[in-house]
Design a protein around this motif. Structure first.
Motif, mmCIF file in Angstrom:
data_model
loop_
_atom_site.group_PDB
_atom_site.id
_atom_site.type_symbol
_atom_site.label_atom_id
_atom_site.label_comp_id
_atom_site.label_asym_id
_atom_site.label_seq_id
_atom_site.Cartn_x
_atom_site.Cartn_y
_atom_site.Cartn_z
ATOM 1 N N LYS A 1 0.827 -1.206 0.000
ATOM 2 C CA LYS A 1 0.000 0.000 0.000
ATOM 3 C C LYS A 1 0.861 1.256 0.000
ATOM 4 O O LYS A 1 0.492 2.262 -0.617
ATOM 5 N N LYS A 2 2.012 1.205 0.663
ATOM 6 C CA LYS A 2 2.922 2.355 0.637
ATOM 7 C C LYS A 2 3.423 2.639 -0.774
ATOM 8 O O LYS A 2 3.734 3.780 -1.119
ATOM 9 N N GLY B 1 1.571 2.118 -3.357
ATOM 10 C CA GLY B 1 0.390 2.331 -4.193
ATOM 11 C C GLY B 1 -0.099 1.076 -4.875
ATOM 12 O O GLY B 1 -0.825 1.142 -5.876
ATOM 13 N N ILE B 2 0.275 -0.089 -4.344
ATOM 14 C CA ILE B 2 -0.052 -1.375 -4.955
ATOM 15 C C ILE B 2 -1.146 -2.057 -4.142
ATOM 16 O O ILE B 2 -1.045 -2.181 -2.914
ATOM 17 N N GLN C 1 5.703 0.393 -11.511
ATOM 18 C CA GLN C 1 5.024 -0.309 -10.424
ATOM 19 C C GLN C 1 5.236 -1.819 -10.538
ATOM 20 O O GLN C 1 5.348 -2.514 -9.520
#
Length: 237
Positions: A125-126, A128-129, A165
């Motif tokens: 989450k850090k 952005g996943i 990403q």
């Protein structure tokens, strides 16, 4: 509805009736349990022409789209797995949901893995996943039945939105695989999926773009250059 592999489909009463018509008598009790609990079936790769798909279509006289689904049962006492392959008319699907989020499933994992899965989810989450799960952990989370054992894999579904990403996520999964039995797939923007370990191996050794990998989609399995998959990020930018 747009369907992808690993999606969760919840069926109407008519849908369960259609399912039961495809089952051997020994599996009817299982289907009744699934229907009463309102547990989902899982979207799988489409059947090729002929076989079960045409048998269901001709015998039931359905004119709407047929969707290939499966029900994964808990392991037998000897550890072997049983998956029931089925077909359902899209009109009998009452709702469609994306695969279970890792954060929602982590508490259903064996205690030994929970802290690591929580840390993986937080780190993702850090970056952005958003990580999801399928397979045994997902089914244990959804049903409360016992699917996992000491030798189970944790099937992660990672859907990157950019090449950067992708690289970050592959590094994260490789790092956490040193302490967790991670497996699973990367799902690209065109819905083709590749085993993340295969991509990670190419990335670590000699770069990915010129390599060919086995891809799976709703309609086919194909060997494709990674450059074709990476091009999908540009088209969705």
């Amino acid at each position: 509805m747009m369907f992808q592999r690993h999606d969760l489909v919840y069926l109407s009463a008519a849908g369960w009736q259609q399912i039961k018509q495809q089952l051997a008598s020994a599996d009817l009790e299982m289907a009744g349990q699934w229907e009463r609990a309102d547990w989902p079936a899982i979207v799988r790769r489409d059947e090729p022409a002929g076989g079960l798909a045409d048998e269901v279509r001709s015998s039931e006289h359905y004119s709407d789209k047929m969707v290939s689904v499966g029900i994964a049962l808990p392991p037998r006492p000897d550890g072997s797995k049983r998956r029931v392959a089925l077909r359902i008319a899209a009109s009998h699907i009452s709702s469609l949901q994306k695969p279970v989020k890792l954060g929602d499933a982590a508490s259903s994992a064996p205690p030994l893995w929970r802290q690591g899965l929580g840390a993986l989810d937080a780190q993702a989450k850090k970056l952005g996943i958003a990580l999801q799960v399928f397979g045994s952990l997902a089914m244990q989370s959804l049903t409360g039945l016992s699917y996992l054992h000491a030798d189970s894999d944790i099937d992660i579904l990672f859907s990157p939105v950019s090449a950067a990403q992708l690289q970050s996520g592959l590094g994260l999964l490789a790092d956490f695989s040193r302490r967790l039995p991670l497996d699973g797939e990367v799902q690209f923007p065109d819905a083709r999926a590749v085993a993340w370990k295969e991509l990670s191996a190419y990335s670590a050794n000699s770069g990915m773009a010129g390599m060919r990998v086995l891809t799976k989609s709703l309609h086919q399995v194909a060997l494709l250059p990674i450059s074709v998959l990476l091009a999908g990020f540009e088209q969705t930018a």
